[in-house]
Every structure is written in structure tokens, then in C-alpha cells.
Enzyme design. Sequence first.
Site, PDB file in Angstrom:
ATOM      1  CE1 TYR A   1       9.002  -2.059   1.457  1.00 31.97           C
ATOM      2  CE2 TYR A   1       7.040  -0.767   1.753  1.00 31.97           C
ATOM      3  CZ  TYR A   1       7.823  -1.853   2.020  1.00 31.97           C
ATOM      4  OH  TYR A   1       7.148  -3.256   2.065  1.00 31.97           O
TER       5      TYR A   1
ATOM      6  CE  LYS B   1       5.247  -2.868   8.078  1.00 34.02           C
ATOM      7  NZ  LYS B   1       4.269  -3.152   7.117  1.00 34.02           N
TER       8      LYS B   1
ATOM      9  CB  ALA C   1      -0.798   0.006   1.347  1.00 28.39           C
TER      10      ALA C   1
HETATM   11  P1  NAD Z   1       9.989  -9.383   6.699  1.00 24.96           P
HETATM   12  O1  NAD Z   1      10.963  -8.342   6.778  1.00 24.96           O
HETATM   13  O2  NAD Z   1       9.768 -10.260   7.958  1.00 24.96           O
HETATM   14  O3  NAD Z   1      10.388 -10.566   5.484  1.00 24.96           O
HETATM   15  C1  NAD Z   1      11.244  -9.860   4.444  1.00 24.96           C
HETATM   16  C2  NAD Z   1      12.414 -11.042   4.228  1.00 24.96           C
HETATM   17  O4  NAD Z   1      13.244 -10.864   3.157  1.00 24.96           O
HETATM   18  C3  NAD Z   1      13.420 -10.990   5.678  1.00 24.96           C
HETATM   19  O5  NAD Z   1      13.303 -12.260   6.324  1.00 24.96           O
HETATM   20  C4  NAD Z   1      14.690 -10.684   5.172  1.00 24.96           C
HETATM   21  O6  NAD Z   1      15.812 -11.189   5.827  1.00 24.96           O
HETATM   22  C5  NAD Z   1      14.468 -10.998   3.773  1.00 24.96           C
HETATM   23  N1  NAD Z   1      15.687 -10.655   3.082  1.00 24.96           N
HETATM   24  C6  NAD Z   1      16.016  -9.295   2.892  1.00 24.96           C
HETATM   25  N2  NAD Z   1      16.824  -9.052   2.192  1.00 24.96           N
HETATM   26  C7  NAD Z   1      17.290 -10.277   1.329  1.00 24.96           C
HETATM   27  C8  NAD Z   1      18.099 -10.641   0.610  1.00 24.96           C
HETATM   28  N3  NAD Z   1      19.215  -9.548   0.171  1.00 24.96           N
HETATM   29  N4  NAD Z   1      18.244 -11.685  -0.039  1.00 24.96           N
HETATM   30  C9  NAD Z   1      17.355 -12.746   0.574  1.00 24.96           C
HETATM   31  N5  NAD Z   1      16.523 -12.378   1.464  1.00 24.96           N
HETATM   32  C10 NAD Z   1      16.219 -10.966   1.865  1.00 24.96           C
HETATM   33  O7  NAD Z   1       8.666  -8.631   6.056  1.00 24.96           O
HETATM   34  P2  NAD Z   1       7.371  -9.228   5.867  1.00 24.96           P
HETATM   35  O8  NAD Z   1       6.325  -8.442   6.688  1.00 24.96           O
HETATM   36  O9  NAD Z   1       7.314 -10.634   5.903  1.00 24.96           O
HETATM   37  O10 NAD Z   1       7.286  -8.883   4.216  1.00 24.96           O
HETATM   38  C11 NAD Z   1       7.074  -9.744   3.005  1.00 24.96           C
HETATM   39  C12 NAD Z   1       7.057  -8.799   1.949  1.00 24.96           C
HETATM   40  O11 NAD Z   1       5.766  -8.405   1.934  1.00 24.96           O
HETATM   41  C13 NAD Z   1       8.055  -7.860   1.481  1.00 24.96           C
HETATM   42  O12 NAD Z   1       8.217  -7.709   0.217  1.00 24.96           O
HETATM   43  C14 NAD Z   1       7.214  -6.734   2.073  1.00 24.96           C
HETATM   44  O13 NAD Z   1       7.942  -5.494   1.325  1.00 24.96           O
HETATM   45  C15 NAD Z   1       5.867  -7.008   1.850  1.00 24.96           C
HETATM   46  N6  NAD Z   1       4.907  -6.106   2.392  1.00 24.96           N
HETATM   47  C16 NAD Z   1       4.736  -6.435   3.807  1.00 24.96           C
HETATM   48  C17 NAD Z   1       3.739  -5.548   4.595  1.00 24.96           C
HETATM   49  C18 NAD Z   1       3.584  -5.989   5.768  1.00 24.96           C
HETATM   50  O14 NAD Z   1       2.440  -5.158   6.466  1.00 24.96           O
HETATM   51  N7  NAD Z   1       4.165  -6.829   6.490  1.00 24.96           N
HETATM   52  C19 NAD Z   1       3.154  -4.506   3.746  1.00 24.96           C
HETATM   53  C20 NAD Z   1       3.188  -4.519   2.532  1.00 24.96           C
HETATM   54  C21 NAD Z   1       4.155  -5.130   1.973  1.00 24.96           C
END
Ligand code: NAD
Length: 325
Positions: free
Chosen positions: A149, A192, A119
Site C-alpha cells: 500500500y 481503522k 503516512a
Molecule cells: P475509503 O476506502 O473510505 O475511500 C476510498 C474509496 O475509493 C472507496 O469508496 C472505494 O469504493 C473507492 N474505490 C476503490 N476502488 C475503486 C475503483 N477501482 N474505482 C473507483 N473507486 C474506487 O478511504 P478513505 O479513508 O476515504 O481514503 C481516501 C484516500 O485517502 C485514499 O486514497 C486513501 O489511501 C487515502 N488515505 C486515507 C487515510 C485515512 O486515514 N483514512 C490515511 C492515509 C491515506
Amino acid sequence: MLKKDRVLVTGAGGFIGHHLVSYLKKKGYWIRGVDIKEPEYEKSQADEFLVLDLREKDNALKATKGVDHVYALAADMGGMGFISSNHATILYNNSMINLNTIETARTNGVKRYFYASSACIYPEYRQKEVNLTPLKEEDAYPAQPQDAYGWEKLVSEILVKYYHEEHGIETRVARFHNIFGPLGTWDGGREKAPAAVCRKVAIAKLTGNHEVEIWGDGKQTRSFCYIDDCIEGIYKLMMSDFREPLNIGQDRMVTINQLVDIITDIAGIKVVKKHITGPQGVRGRNSDNTRLRKELQWEPEISLEEGLARTYKWIEEQVKAKIVS
Ligand code: NAD
């Protein structure tokens, strides 16, 4: 989609990726999880878990080899505190991860590709009021995300769209709206709002100091979606034939002050809110789920109160364990 399909989940050591692996495992898929770290709070159920940095193309080639479907969730991300102060790092890291993952998925013959957008791609000018009009997918343009981002997410949405058009790979794009739940980061600076508030309230309850700090005046609004609904939405979208971006979120908007009130009710305590200066992000944000209902004949079902009750319980246990140790 056949159950014998082989699946890659990137970001499988993170919050949503870890839950997705458990869900897909129950559905009978063979799963490879990839991340720079293993999951923090529970062992992964992936059939194979590779610790790889996807900013390196050779690593992405290994990750996407021999799989039919990719769920691309890896990202350098966190809450507002992290996102608003690491623009260059986030833009570089996430661009490299996403360019390498889709390109190597193409060369390795991956058939279907899910991309986790956010979002945060929505323009700042539509989110200046607490009582904003809920955001429809087509509101993304003219583009003006608040942070790097969001800009990177928007470019990666376009990236996967062109990979479909030019190379035929089936692509799906979800825009998540504030996903929360157990087994997510709850301290350390990347957490968050829901996890941060649960932690602060748990500390207040366990220490007896009932003052809780809130960033800003607490009147900023958001909608919050429980993790199980998010995972269900990801899978339904992946199964669908819908290629345009789709919101996955709740459309019930609350203020941060209301979020705190719900959590203190769950914890069974009263707190004094201390409003302090801190990064707040946009003033208001909510999901319009019209397209979601139409395309998936579904929308998130778990109430904010129910989701927060499950999340608070888990975070209180974590805080208790940390205080004792
Ligand atoms: P998170 O940070 O828990 O998970 C992301 C994972 O990506 C982490 O475990 C991190 O170690 C891994 N990562 C980072 N750099 C890396 C690299 N270079 N190589 C391999 N792995 C790598 O976040 P999340 O909440 O599980 O989010 C998952 C996805 O959903 C992300 O793309 C995030 O941007 C998107 N997202 C999440 C939310 C939310 O509310 N949680 C909202 C919008 C979008």
C-alpha cells in the site's frame, strides 16, 4: 480558483471523498463524484455521481472529462488488517486507478490535480520505536515502506510529480496521518483503529460485556486527525502553490491503550483490555508539522477528545441500530 470551476472527486463514495464533496458543495463548486459504490451512510451532494471502476481507462476518461480540477482519493484501502494481507491486490488496483486517473486527466486538459498519499509511505526503519522522532516529509527516502500500500502511494507521488514536470499539470500531494470521524467505515474488516475501538466500546456498553480486544500490547503509538481538519487541509493545499508532498495530520502522539481510555471516558464505561495477536503496523508513527505550518500557515485544530466524542456518538448510533434490527 474560480467558484465556477468544475471539480471531480474520485473515491466520492468513501469516507474522506464524501466529506470533501459536502465541503466543496458549500463553497459553490460544480462537482462530479466517482466511485465503484455510492456513499453508504448518507446521500452524496455531488451534482453528478457516476459509478465507475477507475481501473478501466475508458471509465477514467469519462470521469475526468470536462472538469478543471481533480481530487484523486479513490483507492482500495482499509485498516491494518486489510492492508497487511492484500498486497498484490492493493498494488494492482491502486496502480491502475492512479495511472488511469492522471493520464486521462492530462488528455482531458485538467489544470489542477490533488493526490491523496499516506503516512504509510514513510520507511519502516524510522518507525521501530514507540517514541519515534516525528516524521518530516524529507524522511521518506531512502524508501522502505512497510507494505505494498505504501510503496504504491510513493510511486504515485512520483508519478504526479513527473506529470507536472513533463506535462505542466499543477499537482498537489498530501500525506494523510490516520484520519477519523463520522460516516467512515466502522465494521466489516476495512475499518481503522479509532472506528474499530469506538465500535468495540459501544458494543461493550450496549451489551454489558466490558471486555474489549486490542491488537498487540496497545503500546504502539499513532497520531489521529479529525476529518474536518483533513478536509480543510486538502482545500488549503489545493489552493496553495506548494507542489511537494505535505503531511496532513495531528502531531499529538498517543498509544492505542490511551486511545481506548479516551473513548471509554466518552462512553462513560470502564472496560477490561484483552490484548490479542493481530496486525499492528509500525511500532510508532507521528507527523512533523513544521512544513505544514510554514506552507499553509495552518495546522489541524480539533482535539482528539473532541473528534472522538463526535465519532463515538455516531458509531454508537450505528451499533444500536444494528443490534435492534
Ligand atoms: P475509503 O476506502 O473510505 O475511500 C476510498 C474509496 O475509493 C472507496 O469508496 C472505494 O469504493 C473507492 N474505490 C476503490 N476502488 C475503486 C475503483 N477501482 N474505482 C473507483 N473507486 C474506487 O478511504 P478513505 O479513508 O476515504 O481514503 C481516501 C484516500 O485517502 C485514499 O486514497 C486513501 O489511501 C487515502 N488515505 C486515507 C487515510 C485515512 O486515514 N483514512 C490515511 C492515509 C491515506
